[in-house]
Design a protein around this motif. Sequence first.
Motif, PDB file in Angstrom:
ATOM      1  N   VAL A 192       0.836  -1.207   0.000  1.00 59.88           N
ATOM      2  CA  VAL A 192       0.000   0.000   0.000  1.00 59.88           C
ATOM      3  C   VAL A 192       0.871   1.258   0.000  1.00 59.88           C
ATOM      4  CG1 VAL A 192      -0.302   0.374   2.508  1.00 59.88           C
ATOM      5  CG2 VAL A 192      -2.150   0.944   0.928  1.00 59.88           C
ATOM      6  N   HIS A 193       2.027   1.193   0.661  1.00 59.44           N
ATOM      7  CA  HIS A 193       2.891   2.379   0.698  1.00 59.44           C
ATOM      8  C   HIS A 193       3.441   2.691  -0.691  1.00 59.44           C
ATOM      9  CE1 HIS A 193       5.304   5.513   2.400  1.00 59.44           C
ATOM     10  NE2 HIS A 193       6.414   4.978   1.923  1.00 59.44           N
ATOM     11  N   ASN A 194       3.729   1.681  -1.479  1.00 58.76           N
ATOM     12  CA  ASN A 194       4.189   1.931  -2.846  1.00 58.76           C
ATOM     13  C   ASN A 194       3.154   2.716  -3.634  1.00 58.76           C
ATOM     14  OD1 ASN A 194       6.891   0.642  -3.693  1.00 58.76           O
ATOM     15  ND2 ASN A 194       5.981  -0.962  -2.454  1.00 58.76           N
ATOM     16  N   TYR A 195       1.889   2.350  -3.488  1.00 54.10           N
ATOM     17  CA  TYR A 195       0.851   3.054  -4.238  1.00 54.10           C
ATOM     18  C   TYR A 195       0.600   4.459  -3.685  1.00 54.10           C
ATOM     19  CZ  TYR A 195      -0.115  -1.285  -6.713  1.00 54.10           C
ATOM     20  OH  TYR A 195       0.011  -2.396  -7.499  1.00 54.10           O
ATOM     21  N   GLU A 196       0.722   4.629  -2.388  1.00 55.11           N
ATOM     22  CA  GLU A 196       0.585   5.976  -1.823  1.00 55.11           C
ATOM     23  C   GLU A 196       1.679   6.887  -2.365  1.00 55.11           C
ATOM     24  OE1 GLU A 196       1.450   9.341   0.637  1.00 55.11           O
ATOM     25  OE2 GLU A 196       2.715   7.547   0.589  1.00 55.11           O
ATOM     26  N   ARG A 197       2.863   6.335  -2.568  1.00 53.67           N
ATOM     27  CA  ARG A 197       3.971   7.126  -3.105  1.00 53.67           C
ATOM     28  C   ARG A 197       3.710   7.542  -4.557  1.00 53.67           C
ATOM     29  NH1 ARG A 197       6.674  10.243  -1.116  1.00 53.67           N
ATOM     30  NH2 ARG A 197       8.602   9.854  -2.238  1.00 53.67           N
ATOM     31  N   VAL A 198       2.940   6.761  -5.282  1.00 50.64           N
ATOM     32  CA  VAL A 198       2.557   7.168  -6.639  1.00 50.64           C
ATOM     33  C   VAL A 198       1.808   8.497  -6.580  1.00 50.64           C
ATOM     34  CG1 VAL A 198       1.147   6.600  -8.659  1.00 50.64           C
ATOM     35  CG2 VAL A 198       2.487   4.805  -7.531  1.00 50.64           C
ATOM     36  N   ALA A 199       0.886   8.614  -5.625  1.00 55.73           N
ATOM     37  CA  ALA A 199       0.134   9.865  -5.471  1.00 55.73           C
ATOM     38  C   ALA A 199       1.064  11.008  -5.090  1.00 55.73           C
ATOM     39  CB  ALA A 199      -0.966   9.684  -4.422  1.00 55.73           C
ATOM     40  N   ASP A 200       1.998  10.750  -4.183  1.00 56.46           N
ATOM     41  CA  ASP A 200       2.958  11.791  -3.794  1.00 56.46           C
ATOM     42  C   ASP A 200       3.742  12.293  -4.993  1.00 56.46           C
ATOM     43  OD1 ASP A 200       2.227  11.703  -1.143  1.00 56.46           O
ATOM     44  OD2 ASP A 200       3.924  10.466  -0.505  1.00 56.46           O
ATOM     45  N   ARG A 201       4.216  11.375  -5.805  1.00 59.14           N
ATOM     46  CA  ARG A 201       5.052  11.779  -6.945  1.00 59.14           C
ATOM     47  C   ARG A 201       4.218  12.383  -8.073  1.00 59.14           C
ATOM     48  NH1 ARG A 201      10.465  10.806  -6.710  1.00 59.14           N
ATOM     49  NH2 ARG A 201      11.104   9.538  -4.928  1.00 59.14           N
ATOM     50  N   ALA A 202       2.949  12.006  -8.161  1.00 62.46           N
ATOM     51  CA  ALA A 202       2.070  12.694  -9.114  1.00 62.46           C
ATOM     52  C   ALA A 202       1.969  14.167  -8.743  1.00 62.46           C
ATOM     53  CB  ALA A 202       0.686  12.045  -9.117  1.00 62.46           C
ATOM     54  N   THR A 203       1.971  14.444  -7.445  1.00 64.42           N
ATOM     55  CA  THR A 203       1.958  15.825  -6.969  1.00 64.42           C
ATOM     56  C   THR A 203       3.247  16.547  -7.376  1.00 64.42           C
ATOM     57  OG1 THR A 203       0.559  15.221  -5.086  1.00 64.42           O
ATOM     58  CG2 THR A 203       1.761  17.279  -4.926  1.00 64.42           C
ATOM     59  N   ASN A 204       4.386  15.851  -7.290  1.00 65.72           N
ATOM     60  CA  ASN A 204       5.652  16.439  -7.753  1.00 65.72           C
ATOM     61  C   ASN A 204       5.584  16.787  -9.238  1.00 65.72           C
ATOM     62  OD1 ASN A 204       6.637  15.989  -5.187  1.00 65.72           O
ATOM     63  ND2 ASN A 204       7.891  14.229  -5.758  1.00 65.72           N
ATOM     64  N   VAL A 205       4.993  15.881 -10.020  1.00 65.48           N
ATOM     65  CA  VAL A 205       4.840  16.124 -11.460  1.00 65.48           C
ATOM     66  C   VAL A 205       3.997  17.381 -11.683  1.00 65.48           C
ATOM     67  CG1 VAL A 205       3.868  15.219 -13.608  1.00 65.48           C
ATOM     68  CG2 VAL A 205       5.138  13.698 -12.087  1.00 65.48           C
ATOM     69  N   ALA A 206       2.916  17.514 -10.927  1.00 63.90           N
ATOM     70  CA  ALA A 206       2.049  18.684 -11.075  1.00 63.90           C
ATOM     71  C   ALA A 206       2.796  19.967 -10.726  1.00 63.90           C
ATOM     72  CB  ALA A 206       0.816  18.537 -10.190  1.00 63.90           C
ATOM     73  N   GLU A 207       3.612  19.914  -9.679  1.00 66.08           N
ATOM     74  CA  GLU A 207       4.384  21.100  -9.290  1.00 66.08           C
ATOM     75  C   GLU A 207       5.322  21.534 -10.406  1.00 66.08           C
ATOM     76  OE1 GLU A 207       4.470  20.345  -4.436  1.00 66.08           O
ATOM     77  OE2 GLU A 207       6.274  20.011  -5.643  1.00 66.08           O
ATOM     78  N   ARG A 208       6.000  20.572 -11.035  1.00 67.88           N
ATOM     79  CA  ARG A 208       6.921  20.927 -12.117  1.00 67.88           C
ATOM     80  C   ARG A 208       6.154  21.460 -13.329  1.00 67.88           C
ATOM     81  NH1 ARG A 208      10.516  22.698 -10.060  1.00 67.88           N
ATOM     82  NH2 ARG A 208      11.639  22.757 -12.041  1.00 67.88           N
ATOM     83  N   ALA A 209       5.011  20.881 -13.606  1.00 69.79           N
ATOM     84  CA  ALA A 209       4.212  21.343 -14.745  1.00 69.79           C
ATOM     85  C   ALA A 209       3.692  22.758 -14.501  1.00 69.79           C
ATOM     86  CB  ALA A 209       3.051  20.388 -14.992  1.00 69.79           C
ATOM     87  N   ILE A 210       3.311  23.064 -13.262  1.00 70.54           N
ATOM     88  CA  ILE A 210       2.867  24.422 -12.926  1.00 70.54           C
ATOM     89  C   ILE A 210       4.016  25.401 -13.089  1.00 70.54           C
ATOM     90  CG2 ILE A 210       2.137  25.898 -11.002  1.00 70.54           C
ATOM     91  CD1 ILE A 210       0.396  23.524 -10.052  1.00 70.54           C
ATOM     92  N   TYR A 211       5.209  24.979 -12.716  1.00 65.69           N
ATOM     93  CA  TYR A 211       6.386  25.841 -12.882  1.00 65.69           C
ATOM     94  C   TYR A 211       6.592  26.204 -14.352  1.00 65.69           C
ATOM     95  CZ  TYR A 211      11.294  27.257 -13.053  1.00 65.69           C
ATOM     96  OH  TYR A 211      12.454  27.941 -13.296  1.00 65.69           O
ATOM     97  N   VAL A 212       6.366  25.245 -15.235  1.00 66.79           N
ATOM     98  CA  VAL A 212       6.553  25.507 -16.666  1.00 66.79           C
ATOM     99  C   VAL A 212       5.603  26.600 -17.143  1.00 66.79           C
ATOM    100  CG1 VAL A 212       6.353  24.545 -18.998  1.00 66.79           C
ATOM    101  CG2 VAL A 212       7.413  23.190 -17.173  1.00 66.79           C
ATOM    102  N   VAL A 213       4.327  26.490 -16.771  1.00 64.96           N
ATOM    103  CA  VAL A 213       3.338  27.422 -17.332  1.00 64.96           C
ATOM    104  C   VAL A 213       3.267  28.752 -16.580  1.00 64.96           C
ATOM    105  CG1 VAL A 213       1.934  25.568 -18.289  1.00 64.96           C
ATOM    106  CG2 VAL A 213       1.445  26.399 -15.976  1.00 64.96           C
TER     107      VAL A 213
END
Length: 221
Positions: A192-213
């Motif tokens: 379950v922790h592996n899948y929770e980390r997917v959500a955490d890193r999806a948030t990292n992806v969103a942060e970088r994408a927001i930085y771009v725009v």
Amino acid sequence: MPDSLNLIQKRRLHLQAAVGELGARVVAALHQSVTCLKTQERELAERIIDGDLLINQQRRSLEQECLVTLAAYKPAGEDLRAVGACMELASELERIGDYAADVARILVRDVEGTLPAEPVAAIVELALEAIGMLEQTLAAFMANSNEATLRAAVANESAVDREEDAFIAQVLERMRADAAFAATGTYLLWIVHNYERVADRATNVAERAIYVVSGHTPDLD
């Protein structure tokens, strides 16, 4: 690509497309790992583990392309942010792919017997939420979506955290009540922790994408 695009814009679109391809491979591996969790099929688990090598290779290739682009084209402004984000997202996605492979390794190398249906169903529900977040975030990045859209894509991250906390509490309670459940409970907690980390890193992806725009990096955790 339209002729009106200059060379760096074409390179940027190419790199974003490469991120999309890597993301699609990672998302497919995650979905395969969920199927593997439900079926505990050893052959599928081995395929997921083998496929992780391709994800690693694709990450290295994308990073190299980003470095060449930075050196040869010297992008500026939003283009520079986009190329830098592509390089960072390559690393993020490779790590997310590791989570799928880690789940497969637990299932094929550690778990003995059949996992109990009720906790597996709870993990599957959490996993699909986390994978959905990643899919939406990648789609928003590929579309150069605005900050509001990217924030919405990861709005469920706190809910996923709460679901993991509730799951951990239930498993620990069962482990305390039944010593024979200790090993199985431990594997369930790892998964379950592996899948929770997917959500955490999806948030990292969103942060970088927001930085771009937008040119600024929010803290979405």
